[in-house]
Design an enzyme around this catalytic site. Sequence first.
Site, short mmCIF file in Angstrom:
data_model
loop_
_atom_site.label_atom_id
_atom_site.label_comp_id
_atom_site.label_asym_id
_atom_site.label_seq_id
_atom_site.Cartn_x
_atom_site.Cartn_y
_atom_site.Cartn_z
N ASP A 99 42.67 50.44 31.70
CA ASP A 99 41.79 50.18 30.55
C ASP A 99 40.43 50.90 30.66
O ASP A 99 39.64 50.87 29.72
CB ASP A 99 41.59 48.67 30.33
CG ASP A 99 41.07 47.93 31.55
OD1 ASP A 99 41.47 48.29 32.68
OD2 ASP A 99 40.24 47.01 31.39
N HIS A 100 40.20 51.55 31.80
CA HIS A 100 38.96 52.32 31.98
C HIS A 100 39.22 53.82 32.03
O HIS A 100 38.33 54.61 31.76
CB HIS A 100 38.25 51.91 33.29
CG HIS A 100 37.94 50.45 33.33
ND1 HIS A 100 36.67 49.96 33.10
CD2 HIS A 100 38.73 49.38 33.53
CE1 HIS A 100 36.70 48.64 33.17
NE2 HIS A 100 37.94 48.25 33.42
N HIS B 216 41.55 51.74 36.94
CA HIS B 216 42.41 50.83 36.16
C HIS B 216 42.62 51.41 34.76
O HIS B 216 41.71 52.03 34.20
CB HIS B 216 41.77 49.43 36.09
CG HIS B 216 41.89 48.68 37.38
ND1 HIS B 216 41.16 47.54 37.64
CD2 HIS B 216 42.67 48.90 38.48
CE1 HIS B 216 41.49 47.09 38.85
NE2 HIS B 216 42.39 47.90 39.38
ZN LIG Z 1 39.45 46.83 36.40
#
Ligand SMILES: [Zn+2]
Length: 263
Positions: free
Chosen positions: A65-66, A63
């Site tokens: 945001d990671h 994802h």
């Molecule tokens: Zn996530």
Amino acid sequence: MDITLVTGDNPGPYTGAGNNTYLIPGDTPTLIDAATGKASHLAGLARALGSAALAQVLVTHAHPDHADGCDPIAARWPEAVFRKMPWPDRDRRQALICQPLADGDMVAAGNGALRAVHTPGHAPDHLCFYEETGGTLFSADLVVLGSSVVIPSSGGGNLADYLTSLQKIRDLDPLRMLPAHGPAIEAPREVIDGYLEHRRRREDQIIDAMRSGARRPDAIVARLYQNLRAELQLLARESVLAHLVKLQGEKRACQRGDDWELV
Ligand SMILES: [Zn+2]
């Protein structure tokens, strides 16, 4: 294990106060998660490293945001090695090629070691990292204190897998969990039990809504959530859909066109 929180500085409706990344200093200076690559995150990371060079980044899942911080971090610390469980469709977002990790892999980190624990459900490539000696689990997006975790049913999420992953971590019985969002979790078992109970209750509510005539995910959302903020509407729909897909897998519901029916 010595651990420094380095905040991703990316607050928003999906990330809460922003992502937590964790630096483990020592022989193998290791960062858990790359956040989004904001200059303030990189500056915080440089401060936390001091004179040490970043050796490794362990990415919990693809994802944005990671994982979006991978390329900017690689540009600044070119000797760092990046590792994650592959999710080929999503990994293409990064120019960088990550070393593949699998369930059970042991990775040197700091002055100790971490074990990769595959915990799919929120994302198919989702890994937690377990430090056995101290009982610390880097739990990524498995749970968030005081909130629930989105199972993006139309984007690789799977509720049945997620419930199995919660049970897997409950059995592992860590002493504390360090999540990618929100504060540290000092009573993991209680929080996981609360999550399992919440999902059971939600499933009952969805079945009730269907019994009283709701056939489509949006209609079920309208019965379940009152005064839902517009930006959370889509997440609520994904959550309901995740339950419907689980019920379908258990042969307790079926889909006809856009409608869902109980079996
Ligand atoms: Zn996530």
